[in-house]
Write a protein that holds these residues in place. Structure first.
Motif, PDB file in Angstrom:
ATOM      1  N   LEU A  32      -4.462  15.417  -4.157  1.00 52.23           N
ATOM      2  CA  LEU A  32      -4.803  15.544  -2.669  1.00 52.23           C
ATOM      3  C   LEU A  32      -5.035  14.063  -2.000  1.00 52.23           C
ATOM      4  O   LEU A  32      -4.609  13.439  -1.329  1.00 52.23           O
ATOM      5  N   MET A  33      -6.306  13.552  -2.683  1.00 58.32           N
ATOM      6  CA  MET A  33      -6.742  12.311  -2.196  1.00 58.32           C
ATOM      7  C   MET A  33      -5.953  11.258  -2.458  1.00 58.32           C
ATOM      8  O   MET A  33      -5.905  10.352  -1.652  1.00 58.32           O
ATOM      9  N   GLY A  34      -5.242  11.190  -3.850  1.00 53.02           N
ATOM     10  CA  GLY A  34      -4.350  10.404  -3.975  1.00 53.02           C
ATOM     11  C   GLY A  34      -3.264  10.078  -2.906  1.00 53.02           C
ATOM     12  O   GLY A  34      -2.741   9.110  -2.723  1.00 53.02           O
ATOM     13  N   ASN A  35      -2.733  11.191  -2.334  1.00 53.08           N
ATOM     14  CA  ASN A  35      -1.584  11.374  -1.332  1.00 53.08           C
ATOM     15  C   ASN A  35      -2.347  10.793  -0.217  1.00 53.08           C
ATOM     16  O   ASN A  35      -1.641  10.231   0.582  1.00 53.08           O
ATOM     17  N   ASP A  36      -3.415  11.478   0.375  1.00 55.23           N
ATOM     18  CA  ASP A  36      -3.753  11.406   1.970  1.00 55.23           C
ATOM     19  C   ASP A  36      -4.874  10.383   1.935  1.00 55.23           C
ATOM     20  O   ASP A  36      -5.166   9.846   3.252  1.00 55.23           O
ATOM     21  N   PHE A  37      -5.786   9.935   0.963  1.00 60.05           N
ATOM     22  CA  PHE A  37      -6.714   9.051   1.038  1.00 60.05           C
ATOM     23  C   PHE A  37      -6.987   8.196  -0.318  1.00 60.05           C
ATOM     24  O   PHE A  37      -8.040   8.128  -0.544  1.00 60.05           O
ATOM     25  N   PRO A  38      -5.910   7.400  -0.392  1.00 61.34           N
ATOM     26  CA  PRO A  38      -5.885   6.778  -1.820  1.00 61.34           C
ATOM     27  C   PRO A  38      -6.931   5.594  -1.745  1.00 61.34           C
ATOM     28  O   PRO A  38      -7.532   5.112  -2.649  1.00 61.34           O
ATOM     29  N   GLU A  39      -7.458   5.135  -0.504  1.00 56.90           N
ATOM     30  CA  GLU A  39      -8.343   3.845  -0.115  1.00 56.90           C
ATOM     31  C   GLU A  39      -9.594   4.258  -0.708  1.00 56.90           C
ATOM     32  O   GLU A  39     -10.221   3.158  -1.322  1.00 56.90           O
ATOM     33  N   LEU A  40      -9.883   5.369  -1.115  1.00 57.22           N
ATOM     34  CA  LEU A  40     -11.417   5.668  -1.708  1.00 57.22           C
ATOM     35  C   LEU A  40     -11.403   5.499  -3.123  1.00 57.22           C
ATOM     36  O   LEU A  40     -12.425   5.141  -3.699  1.00 57.22           O
ATOM     37  N   GLY A  41      -9.965   5.496  -3.884  1.00 51.95           N
ATOM     38  CA  GLY A  41      -9.888   5.382  -5.025  1.00 51.95           C
ATOM     39  C   GLY A  41     -10.414   6.218  -5.917  1.00 51.95           C
ATOM     40  O   GLY A  41     -11.160   6.141  -7.012  1.00 51.95           O
ATOM     41  N   LEU A  42     -10.510   7.548  -5.652  1.00 52.01           N
ATOM     42  CA  LEU A  42     -11.187   8.880  -6.307  1.00 52.01           C
ATOM     43  C   LEU A  42     -10.547   8.953  -7.621  1.00 52.01           C
ATOM     44  O   LEU A  42      -9.073   9.245  -7.813  1.00 52.01           O
ATOM     45  N   LYS A  43     -11.049   8.999  -8.607  1.00 51.56           N
ATOM     46  CA  LYS A  43     -10.716   9.498 -10.029  1.00 51.56           C
ATOM     47  C   LYS A  43     -11.430  10.836 -10.595  1.00 51.56           C
ATOM     48  O   LYS A  43     -12.214  11.162 -10.020  1.00 51.56           O
TER      49      LYS A  43
END
Ligand SMILES: Cc1cc2nc3c(=O)[nH]c(=O)nc-3n(C[C@H](O)[C@H](O)[C@H](O)COP(=O)(O)OP(=O)(O)OC[C@H]3O[C@@H](n4cnc5c(N)ncnc54)[C@H](O)[C@@H]3O)c2cc1C
Length: 381
Positions: free
Chosen positions: A313-324
């Motif tokens: 979800l984060m990769g699609n909508d909020f990639p700027e945070l770079g969550l792994k």
């Protein structure tokens, strides 16, 4: 003019009059209460009682209001039953005494235990029973309970029932739900008061009323209209919400050098649109790193689902945070409650029952941002 007393005489008259009238009200109140309750000695604390200061200070959650100059109550009444609350209201009214209602004492400006007028405190901390019915997924919570006690009780009954409310476990149910109550399930479930389905209150005439007796207007008002405005809330009936067996949390820090400004700006654009299972809070603080002052943004999250789905979800909508995936921790909902309350991993849920809290000097103000703050605005802040 000769018939008028001189200024010093007026002053003496005033000084004589006010203490006497206050003392009279005070005596009237005590007499009225003892007529109504034979448990008086165990529920009333005068300043000469050895426990008075301890009781007064225990629920002072802001050191700004714990000074020798802070006005003190002439009495603290600590009801053990609903009838005691009713009697206190009736007697305070007939004696003309200003009543302050306190549940968890977390009011930012000490409104529940400080006043410039002579006053007494109705302290609700003994009324803290919580009953949960897992079958109907509802429960009754007395106003003197803390949020931590409610969360603890839920955890002892089910792994998949939660309640959307604040993140600080020592906040009182009485004041929190009276004002609305928001927490990290806000996006999915709204405010705490959206899940209040009944209540018991004492009105100004001492009547104990439930939702049917008080009517829908008053029931609407006590769910967000502000504590102490419409009566004393004795208890709220709440509807519980489903939570998954596994939730995920993360905490990621970014300094200005790590692009914090752009990421916070983007967060503003996605925070209210991203999947409702996801709540991300941002804390922006000045910090010193390698002897240099900078600004750090901390992103703290609760996701009502597993970490694989969260990362996608984060990769699609909020990639700027770079969550792994390795930034995420999976846990039960109650463990996430402890995590959000800054307890160390592995802390027992008993910690939620601890009513002691770190008391600081606080001045807090909240506001709602209607439009995203520009990058220039963020840099200026
Ligand atoms: C450290 C901290 C963390 C917080 N975190 C959150 C959060 O995560 N989410 C959030 O939404 N808010 C949060 N708050 C704000 C908090 O929810 C409100 O200040 C709330 O009113 C506190 O309730 P209380 O019972 O603890 O406070 P109190 O000081 O006891 O009461 C607050 C107000 O409600 C009135 N009141 C209290 N009990 C009753 C009653 N039984 N009947 C009628 N009126 C009553 C009081 O007279 C007073 O006006 C936080 C506050 C602090 C200090």
């Amino acid at each position: 003019m000769d018939n008028f007393p001189s200024c010093p005489s007026i002053l003496v008259l005033l000084l004589l009059f006010f203490p006497l009238s206050w003392a009279d009200s005070h005596d009237t109140f005590i007499k009225c209460l003892s007529d109504q309750s034979n448990q008086l000695s165990s529920i009333v604390y005068t300043p000469t009682n050895p426990s008075y200061t301890k009781i007064l200070q225990f629920y002072v959650r802001n050191r700004r209001f714990n000074r020798t100059t802070t006005p003190k109550p002439s009495l603290i009444v600590t009801p053990l039953t609903e009838t005691h609350v009713s009697a206190t209201v009736v007697c305070a009214k007939s004696a003309g005494i200003h009543l302050k209602i306190r549940s968890g004492g977390h009011d930012y400006d000490g409104i529940s235990y400080v006043s410039d007028d002579p006053f007494i405190i109705l302290d609700m901390f003994n009324l803290r029973s919580i009953t949960i019915d897992a079958k109907t997924q509802t429960g009754w919570v007395q106003a003197g309970s803390t949020l931590g006690e409610l969360y603890y009780k839920l955890a002892t009954i089910s792994k998949t029932l939660g309640f959307p409310a604040g993140v600080c476990p020592t906040v009182g149910v009485g004041g929190h739900l009276s004002g609305g109550g928001y927490g990290n399930m806000l996006r999915k479930y709204g405010l705490s008061v959206d899940h209040v389905i009944d209540a018991r209150i004492v009105d100004v005439n001492g009547r104990i009323m439930d939702r049917t007796a008080m009517g829908e207007d008053l029931f609407w008002a006590i769910r967000g209209g502000g504590g102490a405005s419409f009566g004393v809330v004795l208890a709220y009936k709440i509807r519980l919400v489903p939570v998954p067996e596994v939730v995920s949390v993360f905490r990621i820090e970014k300094t200005v050098a790590q692009n914090a400004t752009d990421i916070v700006h983007k967060w503003q654009l996605v925070a209210d649109k991203i999947d409702n299972d996801l709540f991300i809070r941002v804390l922006i603080q000045p910090v010193t790193i390698n002897k240099k002052r900078t600004i750090r943004a901390t992103f703290i999250s609760l996701f009502l689902g597993d970490s694989d789905r969260l990362v996608k979800l984060m990769g699609n909508d909020f990639p700027e945070l770079g969550l792994k995936k390795e930034d995420c921790m999976e846990m039960t909902w109650i463990e996430s409650v402890l995590y959000w309350a800054n307890f160390d991993n592995g802390t027992s849920i008993y910690a939620l029952l601890d009513r002691n809290s770190n008391v600081n000097f606080l001045k807090r103000k909240s506001d709602y941002v209607q439009n995203p703050i520009s990058k220039e605005g963020l840099e200026w802040i």
